[in-house]
Scaffold this active site. Sequence first.
Site, PDB file in Angstrom:
ATOM      1  N   HIS A  72     -13.535-155.059  -5.978  1.00 22.17           N
ATOM      2  CA  HIS A  72     -12.673-153.934  -5.608  1.00 22.17           C
ATOM      3  C   HIS A  72     -11.255-154.199  -6.090  1.00 22.17           C
ATOM      4  O   HIS A  72     -10.746-155.292  -5.918  1.00 22.17           O
ATOM      5  CB  HIS A  72     -12.654-153.752  -4.092  1.00 22.17           C
ATOM      6  CG  HIS A  72     -13.861-153.044  -3.563  1.00 22.17           C
ATOM      7  ND1 HIS A  72     -13.845-152.321  -2.400  1.00 22.17           N
ATOM      8  CD2 HIS A  72     -15.115-152.940  -4.044  1.00 22.17           C
ATOM      9  CE1 HIS A  72     -15.044-151.803  -2.185  1.00 22.17           C
ATOM     10  NE2 HIS A  72     -15.836-152.179  -3.160  1.00 22.17           N
ATOM     11  N   TYR A 196      -8.576-148.429   5.467  1.00 21.63           N
ATOM     12  CA  TYR A 196      -7.974-148.889   6.719  1.00 21.63           C
ATOM     13  C   TYR A 196      -7.272-147.678   7.321  1.00 21.63           C
ATOM     14  O   TYR A 196      -6.254-147.220   6.788  1.00 21.63           O
ATOM     15  CB  TYR A 196      -6.976-150.015   6.456  1.00 21.63           C
ATOM     16  CG  TYR A 196      -7.618-151.342   6.079  1.00 21.63           C
ATOM     17  CD1 TYR A 196      -8.069-151.597   4.786  1.00 21.63           C
ATOM     18  CD2 TYR A 196      -7.764-152.355   7.025  1.00 21.63           C
ATOM     19  CE1 TYR A 196      -8.651-152.815   4.451  1.00 21.63           C
ATOM     20  CE2 TYR A 196      -8.347-153.574   6.705  1.00 21.63           C
ATOM     21  CZ  TYR A 196      -8.784-153.796   5.412  1.00 21.63           C
ATOM     22  OH  TYR A 196      -9.361-155.002   5.095  1.00 21.63           O
ATOM     23  N   PRO A 288      -9.453-160.026  12.503  1.00 25.83           N
ATOM     24  CA  PRO A 288     -10.121-159.760  11.221  1.00 25.83           C
ATOM     25  C   PRO A 288      -9.433-158.734  10.316  1.00 25.83           C
ATOM     26  O   PRO A 288      -9.839-158.591   9.157  1.00 25.83           O
ATOM     27  CB  PRO A 288     -11.509-159.251  11.643  1.00 25.83           C
ATOM     28  CG  PRO A 288     -11.357-158.790  13.040  1.00 25.83           C
ATOM     29  CD  PRO A 288     -10.273-159.610  13.649  1.00 25.83           C
ATOM     30  N   LYS A 292      -9.198-162.542   6.466  1.00 29.99           N
ATOM     31  CA  LYS A 292      -8.775-163.865   5.997  1.00 29.99           C
ATOM     32  C   LYS A 292      -9.617-165.048   6.487  1.00 29.99           C
ATOM     33  O   LYS A 292      -9.560-166.134   5.906  1.00 29.99           O
ATOM     34  CB  LYS A 292      -7.312-164.118   6.417  1.00 29.99           C
ATOM     35  CG  LYS A 292      -6.311-163.304   5.639  1.00 29.99           C
ATOM     36  CD  LYS A 292      -6.136-163.841   4.233  1.00 29.99           C
ATOM     37  CE  LYS A 292      -5.475-162.863   3.311  1.00 29.99           C
ATOM     38  NZ  LYS A 292      -6.285-162.358   2.234  1.00 29.99           N
ATOM     39  N   TYR A 379      -3.329-159.845   0.463  1.00 25.69           N
ATOM     40  CA  TYR A 379      -4.703-159.382   0.677  1.00 25.69           C
ATOM     41  C   TYR A 379      -5.659-160.028  -0.328  1.00 25.69           C
ATOM     42  O   TYR A 379      -6.738-160.496   0.053  1.00 25.69           O
ATOM     43  CB  TYR A 379      -4.752-157.849   0.565  1.00 25.69           C
ATOM     44  CG  TYR A 379      -6.042-157.255   1.081  1.00 25.69           C
ATOM     45  CD1 TYR A 379      -6.209-156.990   2.438  1.00 25.69           C
ATOM     46  CD2 TYR A 379      -7.100-156.986   0.226  1.00 25.69           C
ATOM     47  CE1 TYR A 379      -7.395-156.474   2.931  1.00 25.69           C
ATOM     48  CE2 TYR A 379      -8.290-156.466   0.702  1.00 25.69           C
ATOM     49  CZ  TYR A 379      -8.430-156.213   2.059  1.00 25.69           C
ATOM     50  OH  TYR A 379      -9.611-155.700   2.536  1.00 25.69           O
TER      51      TYR A 379
HETATM   52  P1  FAD Z   1     -18.536-170.168  11.810  1.00 20.88           P
HETATM   53  O1  FAD Z   1     -18.910-169.172  10.808  1.00 20.88           O
HETATM   54  O2  FAD Z   1     -18.205-169.791  13.179  1.00 20.88           O
HETATM   55  O3  FAD Z   1     -19.585-171.338  11.757  1.00 20.88           O
HETATM   56  C1  FAD Z   1     -19.631-172.365  12.733  1.00 20.88           C
HETATM   57  C2  FAD Z   1     -21.058-172.857  12.883  1.00 20.88           C
HETATM   58  O4  FAD Z   1     -21.085-173.927  13.806  1.00 20.88           O
HETATM   59  C3  FAD Z   1     -21.986-171.775  13.421  1.00 20.88           C
HETATM   60  O5  FAD Z   1     -23.133-171.681  12.622  1.00 20.88           O
HETATM   61  C4  FAD Z   1     -22.291-172.251  14.824  1.00 20.88           C
HETATM   62  O6  FAD Z   1     -23.591-171.860  15.255  1.00 20.88           O
HETATM   63  C5  FAD Z   1     -22.169-173.766  14.675  1.00 20.88           C
HETATM   64  N1  FAD Z   1     -21.897-174.454  15.923  1.00 20.88           N
HETATM   65  C6  FAD Z   1     -21.114-174.042  16.952  1.00 20.88           C
HETATM   66  N2  FAD Z   1     -21.122-174.946  17.934  1.00 20.88           N
HETATM   67  C7  FAD Z   1     -21.925-175.950  17.545  1.00 20.88           C
HETATM   68  C8  FAD Z   1     -22.348-177.156  18.140  1.00 20.88           C
HETATM   69  N3  FAD Z   1     -21.915-177.502  19.368  1.00 20.88           N
HETATM   70  N4  FAD Z   1     -23.171-177.971  17.463  1.00 20.88           N
HETATM   71  C9  FAD Z   1     -23.589-177.638  16.217  1.00 20.88           C
HETATM   72  N5  FAD Z   1     -23.259-176.484  15.606  1.00 20.88           N
HETATM   73  C10 FAD Z   1     -22.425-175.652  16.257  1.00 20.88           C
HETATM   74  N6  FAD Z   1     -13.198-163.406   7.292  1.00 20.88           N
HETATM   75  C11 FAD Z   1     -12.899-163.075   6.013  1.00 20.88           C
HETATM   76  O7  FAD Z   1     -12.468-163.948   5.252  1.00 20.88           O
HETATM   77  N7  FAD Z   1     -13.070-161.813   5.512  1.00 20.88           N
HETATM   78  C12 FAD Z   1     -13.529-160.803   6.305  1.00 20.88           C
HETATM   79  O8  FAD Z   1     -13.730-159.683   5.818  1.00 20.88           O
HETATM   80  C13 FAD Z   1     -13.799-161.099   7.689  1.00 20.88           C
HETATM   81  N8  FAD Z   1     -14.264-160.145   8.499  1.00 20.88           N
HETATM   82  C14 FAD Z   1     -14.660-160.489   9.767  1.00 20.88           C
HETATM   83  C15 FAD Z   1     -15.150-159.499  10.573  1.00 20.88           C
HETATM   84  C16 FAD Z   1     -15.568-159.820  11.854  1.00 20.88           C
HETATM   85  C17 FAD Z   1     -16.095-158.728  12.738  1.00 20.88           C
HETATM   86  C18 FAD Z   1     -15.493-161.171  12.328  1.00 20.88           C
HETATM   87  C19 FAD Z   1     -15.979-161.531  13.714  1.00 20.88           C
HETATM   88  C20 FAD Z   1     -14.989-162.156  11.528  1.00 20.88           C
HETATM   89  C21 FAD Z   1     -14.548-161.832  10.245  1.00 20.88           C
HETATM   90  N9  FAD Z   1     -14.035-162.809   9.405  1.00 20.88           N
HETATM   91  C22 FAD Z   1     -13.648-162.459   8.137  1.00 20.88           C
HETATM   92  C23 FAD Z   1     -13.905-164.191   9.882  1.00 20.88           C
HETATM   93  C24 FAD Z   1     -15.054-165.094   9.412  1.00 20.88           C
HETATM   94  O9  FAD Z   1     -16.296-164.546   9.781  1.00 20.88           O
HETATM   95  C25 FAD Z   1     -14.887-166.506  10.011  1.00 20.88           C
HETATM   96  O10 FAD Z   1     -13.558-166.935   9.804  1.00 20.88           O
HETATM   97  C26 FAD Z   1     -15.861-167.508   9.387  1.00 20.88           C
HETATM   98  O11 FAD Z   1     -17.157-167.309   9.900  1.00 20.88           O
HETATM   99  C27 FAD Z   1     -15.439-168.960   9.648  1.00 20.88           C
HETATM  100  O12 FAD Z   1     -16.417-169.841   9.148  1.00 20.88           O
HETATM  101  P2  FAD Z   1     -16.647-171.253   9.815  1.00 20.88           P
HETATM  102  O13 FAD Z   1     -17.714-171.909   9.018  1.00 20.88           O
HETATM  103  O14 FAD Z   1     -15.356-171.940  10.016  1.00 20.88           O
HETATM  104  O15 FAD Z   1     -17.161-170.941  11.285  1.00 20.88           O
HETATM  105  C1  DHB Z   2     -14.655-156.266   6.407  1.00 20.03           C
HETATM  106  C2  DHB Z   2     -14.125-156.995   7.451  1.00 20.03           C
HETATM  107  C3  DHB Z   2     -12.760-157.063   7.592  1.00 20.03           C
HETATM  108  O1  DHB Z   2     -12.232-157.776   8.597  1.00 20.03           O
HETATM  109  C4  DHB Z   2     -11.912-156.424   6.716  1.00 20.03           C
HETATM  110  O2  DHB Z   2     -10.576-156.498   6.896  1.00 20.03           O
HETATM  111  C5  DHB Z   2     -12.448-155.709   5.677  1.00 20.03           C
HETATM  112  C6  DHB Z   2     -13.832-155.629   5.525  1.00 20.03           C
HETATM  113  C7  DHB Z   2     -16.122-156.181   6.264  1.00 20.03           C
HETATM  114  O3  DHB Z   2     -16.824-156.783   7.086  1.00 20.03           O
HETATM  115  O4  DHB Z   2     -16.595-155.508   5.354  1.00 20.03           O
END
Ligand code: FAD
Ligand code: DHB
Length: 390
Positions: A72, A196, A288, A292, A379
């Site tokens: 995009h 947005y 979110p 980021k 962004y």
């Molecule tokens: P997680 O993905 O949380 O992974 C952690 C892992 O550790 C999980 O699999 C969990 O099960 C495991 N775990 C937890 N506790 C334990 C334990 N005690 N023992 C063993 N394993 C354990 N980010 C973006 O960059 N772009 C986006 O568009 C965006 N949109 C989002 C939209 C939504 C609705 C949400 C909720 C988040 C969004 N994010 C976005 C954020 C992004 O999803 C997270 O920042 C990302 O998942 C972080 O990755 P991580 O590996 O650090 O943690």
């Molecule tokens: C999506 C999530 C976001 O937080 C965002 O800012 C844009 C897109 C998505 O899940 O597609």
Amino acid sequence: MRTQVGIVGAGPAGLLLSHLLHLRGIDSVVLESRSRRYVEQRVRAGVLEQGTVDVLDEAGVGERMRAEGLPHHGIELRYGGGGHRVPFERLVPGRAITVYGQQEVVKDLIARRLADGGTILFDVPDVALHSLEKDPYITFSGERLDCDVIAGCDGFHGVSRPSIPEGVLTVFQREYPFAWLGILAEVPPSAEELIYAHSDRGFALHSMRSPEISRFYLQVPPETSLDDWPDERIWAELRARLETVPGFTLAEGPIISRDVSAMRSFVAEPMRYGALYLAGDAAHIVPPTGAKGLNLAVADVRLLTAALAEFYATGSTALLDAYSGSCLKRVWRAQHFSWWMTTLLHTFDDDPYGRRLQLSHLDYVTSSEAAATTLAENYVGLPFDFGARP
Ligand code: FAD
Ligand code: DHB
């Protein structure tokens, strides 16, 4: 059991770290409390920054992302009855985002780790971290994993951060008085780019996963229960917040997934204690709106890989010692951007002054090249050396 790097959590941070370390000849074991199916189906992020795409590509795990991801070159800000495109191709030439589901990244990384003979243990209960100052080890379901260092990649609710003794970490945080209700729907996106939308009824986001699947988010009260949101209510609210410009009609289809996410800003400093290094959501959370979180997780593990590679190649701890400070430069930039996007676009109760400020700021961002460029460069993602001292 023994390994060089014990990784807690098979989210994007833990899996990518394990793969990048493998490419540098460093051995790791990933311990995940949930099932493989669960982590592969968990619907979350969708927007990958240019730098994230580059890291995945260079690591040889970008093939499906290249084929199925949607590049995009702009987003729309919609408010006050008008739509305003922020054109990345003009404001930040050569930089774009790619829309590709987080669970697809997770699937690609798991497949690759297993194909390379890597060890990911799923459904592992009772993970506990021990002896973090020296000779660390991890216990889980009656087993023991000895390692040189532990990478805490277990997200915001994991065990790694709480294993650090009290008084070591300084926590900075902000709560928001709303949550996001997210859905996936089997319907082609109603526009080619993300929208947005800011309105008196609250924020709404139009996104997508593929030419056949749309993703939407609605600002809702923090304690929202999905039971209160039957399909018709969701679509009616999306229509009310998105069908605000002439000629735009929202296409509707079967809802195949729904979730409610809390909104929070959080940073724990430093991101290291002894032999434990925190990465991704385990150390920091952003609301979110700026998309980021996943991208920050990738930036963290990129630095952690370089630091561990230097340590194993030369014995030097210079990069490991610099890890937390280097990550936090980028983390704080993303904290500010995510807070800014969130406060700009959501509706806050009983704040008529703040509401006027929002509209004024939206007018500024959509009319000033300088202000729009600030949004665009944050962004699509700042360069990896952002904030590095010469
Ligand atoms: P997680 O993905 O949380 O992974 C952690 C892992 O550790 C999980 O699999 C969990 O099960 C495991 N775990 C937890 N506790 C334990 C334990 N005690 N023992 C063993 N394993 C354990 N980010 C973006 O960059 N772009 C986006 O568009 C965006 N949109 C989002 C939209 C939504 C609705 C949400 C909720 C988040 C969004 N994010 C976005 C954020 C992004 O999803 C997270 O920042 C990302 O998942 C972080 O990755 P991580 O590996 O650090 O943690
Ligand atoms: C999506 C999530 C976001 O937080 C965002 O800012 C844009 C897109 C998505 O899940 O597609």
